[in-house]
Design a protein around this motif. Sequence first.
Motif, PDB file in Angstrom:
ATOM      1  N   ALA A 167      43.467  44.249  54.607  1.00 18.56           N
ATOM      2  CA  ALA A 167      43.555  43.362  53.448  1.00 18.56           C
ATOM      3  C   ALA A 167      42.258  42.592  53.250  1.00 18.56           C
ATOM      4  O   ALA A 167      41.722  42.512  52.136  1.00 18.56           O
ATOM      5  CB  ALA A 167      44.731  42.400  53.623  1.00 18.56           C
ATOM      6  N   LYS A 168      41.718  42.032  54.341  1.00 19.90           N
ATOM      7  CA  LYS A 168      40.470  41.271  54.229  1.00 19.90           C
ATOM      8  C   LYS A 168      39.331  42.157  53.758  1.00 19.90           C
ATOM      9  O   LYS A 168      38.536  41.750  52.890  1.00 19.90           O
ATOM     10  CB  LYS A 168      40.107  40.618  55.562  1.00 19.90           C
ATOM     11  N   GLU A 169      39.230  43.349  54.289  1.00 17.88           N
ATOM     12  CA  GLU A 169      38.148  44.256  53.897  1.00 17.88           C
ATOM     13  C   GLU A 169      38.263  44.645  52.426  1.00 17.88           C
ATOM     14  O   GLU A 169      37.248  44.776  51.729  1.00 17.88           O
ATOM     15  CB  GLU A 169      38.154  45.491  54.794  1.00 17.88           C
ATOM     16  N   ASN A 170      39.484  44.827  51.943  1.00 20.29           N
ATOM     17  CA  ASN A 170      39.685  45.109  50.526  1.00 20.29           C
ATOM     18  C   ASN A 170      39.233  43.925  49.672  1.00 20.29           C
ATOM     19  O   ASN A 170      38.595  44.109  48.632  1.00 20.29           O
ATOM     20  CB  ASN A 170      41.153  45.425  50.248  1.00 20.29           C
ATOM     21  N   ILE A 171      39.567  42.719  50.113  1.00 21.55           N
ATOM     22  CA  ILE A 171      39.229  41.526  49.334  1.00 21.55           C
ATOM     23  C   ILE A 171      37.720  41.358  49.207  1.00 21.55           C
ATOM     24  O   ILE A 171      37.196  41.061  48.124  1.00 21.55           O
ATOM     25  CB  ILE A 171      39.854  40.272  49.977  1.00 21.55           C
ATOM     26  N   ILE A 172      36.994  41.546  50.298  1.00 18.43           N
ATOM     27  CA  ILE A 172      35.556  41.257  50.292  1.00 18.43           C
ATOM     28  C   ILE A 172      34.707  42.452  49.855  1.00 18.43           C
ATOM     29  O   ILE A 172      33.477  42.330  49.762  1.00 18.43           O
ATOM     30  CB  ILE A 172      35.078  40.755  51.670  1.00 18.43           C
ATOM     31  N   MET A 173      35.321  43.595  49.557  1.00 11.27           N
ATOM     32  CA  MET A 173      34.561  44.779  49.183  1.00 11.27           C
ATOM     33  C   MET A 173      33.579  44.536  48.033  1.00 11.27           C
ATOM     34  O   MET A 173      32.424  44.999  48.098  1.00 11.27           O
ATOM     35  CB  MET A 173      35.529  45.927  48.836  1.00 11.27           C
ATOM     36  N   LEU A 225      45.789  39.362  56.715  1.00 11.64           N
ATOM     37  CA  LEU A 225      44.434  39.842  56.479  1.00 11.64           C
ATOM     38  C   LEU A 225      44.065  41.052  57.328  1.00 11.64           C
ATOM     39  O   LEU A 225      43.209  41.843  56.943  1.00 11.64           O
ATOM     40  CB  LEU A 225      43.423  38.712  56.709  1.00 11.64           C
ATOM     41  N   LYS A 226      44.671  41.209  58.495  1.00 14.77           N
ATOM     42  CA  LYS A 226      44.344  42.331  59.367  1.00 14.77           C
ATOM     43  C   LYS A 226      45.245  43.541  59.122  1.00 14.77           C
ATOM     44  O   LYS A 226      45.094  44.578  59.777  1.00 14.77           O
ATOM     45  CB  LYS A 226      44.434  41.906  60.829  1.00 14.77           C
ATOM     46  N   HIS A 227      46.158  43.418  58.176  1.00 14.61           N
ATOM     47  CA  HIS A 227      47.100  44.507  57.899  1.00 14.61           C
ATOM     48  C   HIS A 227      46.481  45.512  56.921  1.00 14.61           C
ATOM     49  O   HIS A 227      45.726  45.145  56.019  1.00 14.61           O
ATOM     50  CB  HIS A 227      48.390  43.960  57.295  1.00 14.61           C
ATOM     51  N   LEU A 228      46.844  46.779  57.086  1.00  9.70           N
ATOM     52  CA  LEU A 228      46.488  47.814  56.123  1.00  9.70           C
ATOM     53  C   LEU A 228      47.439  47.741  54.928  1.00  9.70           C
ATOM     54  O   LEU A 228      48.560  47.212  55.053  1.00  9.70           O
ATOM     55  CB  LEU A 228      46.572  49.193  56.766  1.00  9.70           C
ATOM     56  N   PRO A 229      47.040  48.257  53.761  1.00  8.73           N
ATOM     57  CA  PRO A 229      47.938  48.239  52.603  1.00  8.73           C
ATOM     58  C   PRO A 229      49.317  48.836  52.881  1.00  8.73           C
ATOM     59  O   PRO A 229      50.322  48.356  52.350  1.00  8.73           O
ATOM     60  CB  PRO A 229      47.167  49.057  51.562  1.00  8.73           C
ATOM     61  N   SER A 230      49.372  49.881  53.726  1.00  8.21           N
ATOM     62  CA  SER A 230      50.660  50.518  54.038  1.00  8.21           C
ATOM     63  C   SER A 230      51.602  49.587  54.793  1.00  8.21           C
ATOM     64  O   SER A 230      52.812  49.843  54.875  1.00  8.21           O
ATOM     65  CB  SER A 230      50.438  51.798  54.859  1.00  8.21           C
ATOM     66  N   GLN A 231      51.060  48.515  55.341  1.00  8.55           N
ATOM     67  CA  GLN A 231      51.863  47.551  56.104  1.00  8.55           C
ATOM     68  C   GLN A 231      52.246  46.322  55.256  1.00  8.55           C
ATOM     69  O   GLN A 231      52.825  45.378  55.792  1.00  8.55           O
ATOM     70  CB  GLN A 231      51.086  47.098  57.341  1.00  8.55           C
ATOM     71  N   LEU A 232      51.925  46.362  53.976  1.00 10.06           N
ATOM     72  CA  LEU A 232      52.183  45.231  53.089  1.00 10.06           C
ATOM     73  C   LEU A 232      53.266  45.577  52.074  1.00 10.06           C
ATOM     74  O   LEU A 232      53.416  46.731  51.672  1.00 10.06           O
ATOM     75  CB  LEU A 232      50.907  44.838  52.337  1.00 10.06           C
ATOM     76  N   SER A 233      53.996  44.559  51.633  1.00  9.93           N
ATOM     77  CA  SER A 233      54.962  44.738  50.543  1.00  9.93           C
ATOM     78  C   SER A 233      54.199  44.832  49.220  1.00  9.93           C
ATOM     79  O   SER A 233      52.994  44.549  49.143  1.00  9.93           O
ATOM     80  CB  SER A 233      55.926  43.554  50.498  1.00  9.93           C
ATOM     81  N   GLY A 275      54.435  42.887  46.623  1.00 10.18           N
ATOM     82  CA  GLY A 275      53.941  41.569  46.250  1.00 10.18           C
ATOM     83  C   GLY A 275      52.710  41.169  47.036  1.00 10.18           C
ATOM     84  O   GLY A 275      51.773  40.571  46.497  1.00 10.18           O
ATOM     85  N   GLN A 276      52.689  41.493  48.337  1.00  6.50           N
ATOM     86  CA  GLN A 276      51.528  41.181  49.169  1.00  6.50           C
ATOM     87  C   GLN A 276      50.313  41.996  48.741  1.00  6.50           C
ATOM     88  O   GLN A 276      49.192  41.480  48.707  1.00  6.50           O
ATOM     89  CB  GLN A 276      51.864  41.433  50.637  1.00  6.50           C
ATOM     90  N   LYS A 277      50.528  43.261  48.392  1.00  5.53           N
ATOM     91  CA  LYS A 277      49.427  44.085  47.900  1.00  5.53           C
ATOM     92  C   LYS A 277      48.822  43.476  46.639  1.00  5.53           C
ATOM     93  O   LYS A 277      47.593  43.432  46.492  1.00  5.53           O
ATOM     94  CB  LYS A 277      49.908  45.507  47.607  1.00  5.53           C
ATOM     95  N   GLN A 278      49.677  43.016  45.731  1.00  9.18           N
ATOM     96  CA  GLN A 278      49.152  42.441  44.496  1.00  9.18           C
ATOM     97  C   GLN A 278      48.428  41.133  44.752  1.00  9.18           C
ATOM     98  O   GLN A 278      47.435  40.823  44.089  1.00  9.18           O
ATOM     99  CB  GLN A 278      50.276  42.254  43.461  1.00  9.18           C
ATOM    100  N   ARG A 279      48.872  40.369  45.715  1.00  8.79           N
ATOM    101  CA  ARG A 279      48.162  39.129  46.079  1.00  8.79           C
ATOM    102  C   ARG A 279      46.784  39.439  46.659  1.00  8.79           C
ATOM    103  O   ARG A 279      45.810  38.731  46.373  1.00  8.79           O
ATOM    104  CB  ARG A 279      49.007  38.325  47.078  1.00  8.79           C
ATOM    105  N   VAL A 280      46.703  40.502  47.452  1.00  6.76           N
ATOM    106  CA  VAL A 280      45.398  40.944  47.965  1.00  6.76           C
ATOM    107  C   VAL A 280      44.505  41.367  46.802  1.00  6.76           C
ATOM    108  O   VAL A 280      43.319  41.027  46.749  1.00  6.76           O
ATOM    109  CB  VAL A 280      45.568  42.105  48.967  1.00  6.76           C
ATOM    110  N   ALA A 281      45.074  42.095  45.850  1.00  2.00           N
ATOM    111  CA  ALA A 281      44.314  42.538  44.684  1.00  2.00           C
ATOM    112  C   ALA A 281      43.817  41.363  43.855  1.00  2.00           C
ATOM    113  O   ALA A 281      42.699  41.391  43.320  1.00  2.00           O
ATOM    114  CB  ALA A 281      45.169  43.475  43.833  1.00  2.00           C
ATOM    115  N   ILE A 282      44.634  40.325  43.744  1.00  2.96           N
ATOM    116  CA  ILE A 282      44.216  39.128  43.011  1.00  2.96           C
ATOM    117  C   ILE A 282      43.060  38.444  43.725  1.00  2.96           C
ATOM    118  O   ILE A 282      42.080  38.012  43.092  1.00  2.96           O
ATOM    119  CB  ILE A 282      45.406  38.169  42.820  1.00  2.96           C
TER     120      ILE A 282
END
Length: 219
Positions: A102-108, A135-143, A145-152
Amino acid sequence: MDIVSVNNLTKIYKQGTDEVYAVDRAGFCIKKGEFVAIIGQSGSGKTTLLNLIGGIEHPTSGSVQIDGVDIHTIDDNTLAGIRRRKIGYIFQDFNLLPILTAKENIIMPLLLDSKKVDEDYLQSLVDLLGIKHRLKHLPSQLSGGQKQRVAIARALINHPSIILADEPTGNLDKKTADEIMNLLIEINRRGNTVLLVTHEERYADMCSRKIVLSDGRIQ
């Protein structure tokens, strides 16, 4: 101050010998700090219009200016830079990279620009969005809603001029969708300019202004 200026924007697709006007001579402006909804039925041209504003698609004619720059008259490298720095995009299907946390996706977006991560700002984002412990979870480990929050968070990390949100609640249940919409309202309240594509009238009513699209035309 106009963050976005759309002038006589048209997108035509060829279907055999026929021409389909996905967007037909659209024109409007979005000022700094506004929360604007583009609403219309499926197939009305909402996503195409958003993709033209975001530089993902090129128009048949007309112009889109972001912070005074006509994004469809510049070279691809300059456009890519504007998309990274000026535009934060939130997709219906999240568009997270599955092999990154999640963190790596956010800071890309920062890494693509060789920018240093502002850890204080990152922490403020993940606190606001409620994903501090994901933040240390992969997208496959997120719901969803959590994926969309990471995307935001990814959309906000570069302090963009405008957030473009394409049906960001479309793949979520009603409760989670309402939570995401309320987060977008809070993000706008904090000074971010937001352009939301939705077919949900109740979400469009929460925005400061609505643009109604039908068969590619603004009504």
